[in-house]
Structure formats: structure tokens, C-alpha cells
Design an enzyme around this catalytic site. Structure first.
Site, PDB file in Angstrom:
ATOM      1  N   HIS A 168       6.726  -1.246   3.015  1.00  0.00           N
ATOM      2  CA  HIS A 168       6.669  -2.655   3.404  1.00  0.00           C
ATOM      3  C   HIS A 168       5.834  -3.436   2.402  1.00  0.00           C
ATOM      4  O   HIS A 168       4.953  -2.881   1.755  1.00  0.00           O
ATOM      5  CB  HIS A 168       6.114  -2.836   4.819  1.00  0.00           C
ATOM      6  CG  HIS A 168       4.799  -2.146   5.057  1.00  0.00           C
ATOM      7  ND1 HIS A 168       4.712  -0.790   5.320  1.00  0.00           N
ATOM      8  CD2 HIS A 168       3.535  -2.610   5.040  1.00  0.00           C
ATOM      9  CE1 HIS A 168       3.448  -0.462   5.473  1.00  0.00           C
ATOM     10  NE2 HIS A 168       2.703  -1.531   5.300  1.00  0.00           N
TER      11      HIS A 168
ATOM     12  N   HIS B  83       3.356  -6.748   2.204  1.00  0.00           N
ATOM     13  CA  HIS B  83       2.612  -7.765   2.950  1.00  0.00           C
ATOM     14  C   HIS B  83       2.751  -9.114   2.243  1.00  0.00           C
ATOM     15  O   HIS B  83       2.555  -9.204   1.021  1.00  0.00           O
ATOM     16  CB  HIS B  83       1.122  -7.427   2.975  1.00  0.00           C
ATOM     17  CG  HIS B  83       0.769  -6.207   3.757  1.00  0.00           C
ATOM     18  ND1 HIS B  83       0.268  -6.262   5.044  1.00  0.00           N
ATOM     19  CD2 HIS B  83       0.823  -4.888   3.428  1.00  0.00           C
ATOM     20  CE1 HIS B  83       0.027  -5.027   5.467  1.00  0.00           C
ATOM     21  NE2 HIS B  83       0.352  -4.182   4.511  1.00  0.00           N
TER      22      HIS B  83
ATOM     23  N   GLN C 179      -2.398   2.679   3.320  1.00  0.00           N
ATOM     24  CA  GLN C 179      -1.122   2.648   4.053  1.00  0.00           C
ATOM     25  C   GLN C 179      -1.295   3.323   5.406  1.00  0.00           C
ATOM     26  O   GLN C 179      -1.748   4.464   5.481  1.00  0.00           O
ATOM     27  CB  GLN C 179      -0.015   3.347   3.253  1.00  0.00           C
ATOM     28  CG  GLN C 179       1.358   3.206   3.902  1.00  0.00           C
ATOM     29  CD  GLN C 179       2.495   3.806   3.077  1.00  0.00           C
ATOM     30  OE1 GLN C 179       2.259   4.535   2.120  1.00  0.00           O
ATOM     31  NE2 GLN C 179       3.717   3.502   3.466  1.00  0.00           N
TER      32      GLN C 179
ATOM     33  N   ASN D 194       0.830  -1.208   0.000  1.00  0.00           N
ATOM     34  CA  ASN D 194       0.000   0.000   0.000  1.00  0.00           C
ATOM     35  C   ASN D 194       0.866   1.261   0.000  1.00  0.00           C
ATOM     36  O   ASN D 194       1.863   1.335   0.726  1.00  0.00           O
ATOM     37  CB  ASN D 194      -0.895   0.011   1.247  1.00  0.00           C
ATOM     38  CG  ASN D 194      -1.827  -1.195   1.294  1.00  0.00           C
ATOM     39  OD1 ASN D 194      -2.298  -1.654   0.260  1.00  0.00           O
ATOM     40  ND2 ASN D 194      -2.092  -1.701   2.488  1.00  0.00           N
TER      41      ASN D 194
HETATM   42  P1  5GP Z   1      -0.326  -0.905   5.947  1.00  0.00           P
HETATM   43  O1  5GP Z   1      -1.773  -0.700   6.303  1.00  0.00           O
HETATM   44  O2  5GP Z   1       0.496   0.336   6.252  1.00  0.00           O
HETATM   45  O3  5GP Z   1      -0.095  -1.442   4.578  1.00  0.00           O
HETATM   46  O4  5GP Z   1       0.172  -2.069   6.914  1.00  0.00           O
HETATM   47  C1  5GP Z   1       0.688  -1.866   8.187  1.00  0.00           C
HETATM   48  C2  5GP Z   1       0.696  -3.224   8.860  1.00  0.00           C
HETATM   49  O5  5GP Z   1       1.596  -3.164   9.939  1.00  0.00           O
HETATM   50  C3  5GP Z   1      -0.646  -3.657   9.430  1.00  0.00           C
HETATM   51  O6  5GP Z   1      -1.008  -4.915   8.865  1.00  0.00           O
HETATM   52  C4  5GP Z   1      -0.410  -3.738  10.932  1.00  0.00           C
HETATM   53  O7  5GP Z   1      -1.089  -4.819  11.532  1.00  0.00           O
HETATM   54  C5  5GP Z   1       1.092  -3.908  11.022  1.00  0.00           C
HETATM   55  N1  5GP Z   1       1.715  -3.326  12.200  1.00  0.00           N
HETATM   56  C6  5GP Z   1       1.501  -2.087  12.701  1.00  0.00           C
HETATM   57  N2  5GP Z   1       2.282  -1.877  13.789  1.00  0.00           N
HETATM   58  C7  5GP Z   1       2.997  -3.027  13.955  1.00  0.00           C
HETATM   59  C8  5GP Z   1       3.972  -3.426  14.927  1.00  0.00           C
HETATM   60  O8  5GP Z   1       4.335  -2.697  15.852  1.00  0.00           O
HETATM   61  N3  5GP Z   1       4.491  -4.679  14.794  1.00  0.00           N
HETATM   62  C9  5GP Z   1       4.116  -5.520  13.774  1.00  0.00           C
HETATM   63  N4  5GP Z   1       4.681  -6.732  13.740  1.00  0.00           N
HETATM   64  N5  5GP Z   1       3.195  -5.179  12.853  1.00  0.00           N
HETATM   65  C10 5GP Z   1       2.644  -3.943  12.946  1.00  0.00           C
END
Ligand code: 5GP
Ligand code: ZN
Length: 136
Positions: A101, A103, A95, A88
Site C-alpha cells: 500500500h 500512504h 510495515q 513501508n
Molecule cells: P503500514 O504501517 O503497514 O505502512 O500501514 C498500515 C496502515 O493501515 C496504518 O496506517 C493503519 O492505520 C491502516 N489500517 C490498518 N487496518 C485498517 C483497516 O481495517 N481499515 C483502514 N481503512 N485502515 C487500516
């Protein structure tokens, strides 16, 4: 470069503990704390890049190769039936953590997860206009 107030910089560099699946000099792969499915993991570069736009091309190549290798390994070990890669960029795209990152999401028959897109049905003309906007 690391960013002081970035949680993924801290995790990627081991300043905050995580369930690490893999690490090398450039990346750490960790389990997501809020997994969409069993084994949901994240590829984190050790350096701070906010999103795909900021990610240098050589990092991009390495990240995708690592995604392929992790998918193969996780599929073998977890016995999943398929795999989603998700990446994202920007709040509108979902995001929430602004450190690039990828997934890694193992998929299982009947896992009940819904990552499917809502699709539309544009005309050929409309598609041609979009192509022109991008390529013209
Ligand atoms: P995004 O929505 O930015 O693509 O994904 C962020 C991801 O990071 C989410 O799936 C969320 O669960 C994960 N996440 C957020 N904070 C942490 C953390 O402190 N540790 C880990 N392992 N995952 C995290
Ligand atoms: Zn960061």
C-alpha cells in the site's frame, strides 16, 4: 490473486466496507482508520502483493501515477499545504499490514505531525563505500 486471510484484500475488493475515495479495476483508495493527518488515505491494489519487492513493474507504474493524481485532487479539495507519500516494506521499516500500500498524507502548516527522519553525517569516504556496495 487474493489472499484469504488478508484484510486489505477484503477491503480492496469490497468484502469489507471502507471509506472509498476512488476505485478502478486495479486499485481502491481508502481513508486510513488511524489518520496521521486529515485526509490520510491508502492506495490498495486489488490483487495481493506483500510489498514493493513483490509488486510487478506495471502495477508499480500504475500505483505511482494514481498517487500523483490522488495528491493533486486531494490538495485541491482539502487545501493542504504539502503532501507526503509513504510506502513501508518489512516490519523493520514500519510495515504492519503485509499487503502493498501507498500512504497518501496531506500536510498542513502547523499540523503537528512528525514524519521527519533522523539524519546522520557520514564522511565522503563512507558515502563512497556505500555507493561501491550498491553499484560496484
Ligand atoms: P503500514 O504501517 O503497514 O505502512 O500501514 C498500515 C496502515 O493501515 C496504518 O496506517 C493503519 O492505520 C491502516 N489500517 C490498518 N487496518 C485498517 C483497516 O481495517 N481499515 C483502514 N481503512 N485502515 C487500516
Ligand atoms: Zn492482500
Amino acid at each position: 490473486m487474493k489472499k484469504d486471510d488478508c484484510i486489505f484484500c477484503k477491503i480492496a475488493n469490497g468484502e469489507i466496507p471502507s471509506n472509498t475515495l476512488y476505485e478502478d479495476e486495479s486499485f481502491r483508495v481508502i481513508l486510513d482508520v488511524g489518520p496521521a493527518t486529515k485526509g490520510h488515505a491508502l492506495i490498495l491494489p486489488r490483487e495481493h502483493f506483500a510489498n514493493l519487492y513483490e509488486l510487478p513493474e506495471d502495477w508499480c507504474q500504475k500505483a505511482f501515477l494514481l498517487a500523483k493524481r490522488m495528491a493533486a485532487r486531494m490538495t485541491e479539495r482539502l487545501g493542504c499545504d504539502g503532501f507526503n507519500l509513504l510506502q513501508n516494506n518489512g516490519e523493520v521499516a514500519g510495515q504492519t499490514v503485509h499487503h502493498f500500500h501507498v500512504h497518501l498524507i496531506p500536510r498542513y502548516k502547523d499540523d503537528g505531525q512528525e514524519l521527519e527522519m533522523k539524519k546522520s553525517s557520514p564522511s565522503q569516504e563512507e558515502l563512497a563505500k556505500v555507493r561501491e556496495e550498491i553499484c560496484g
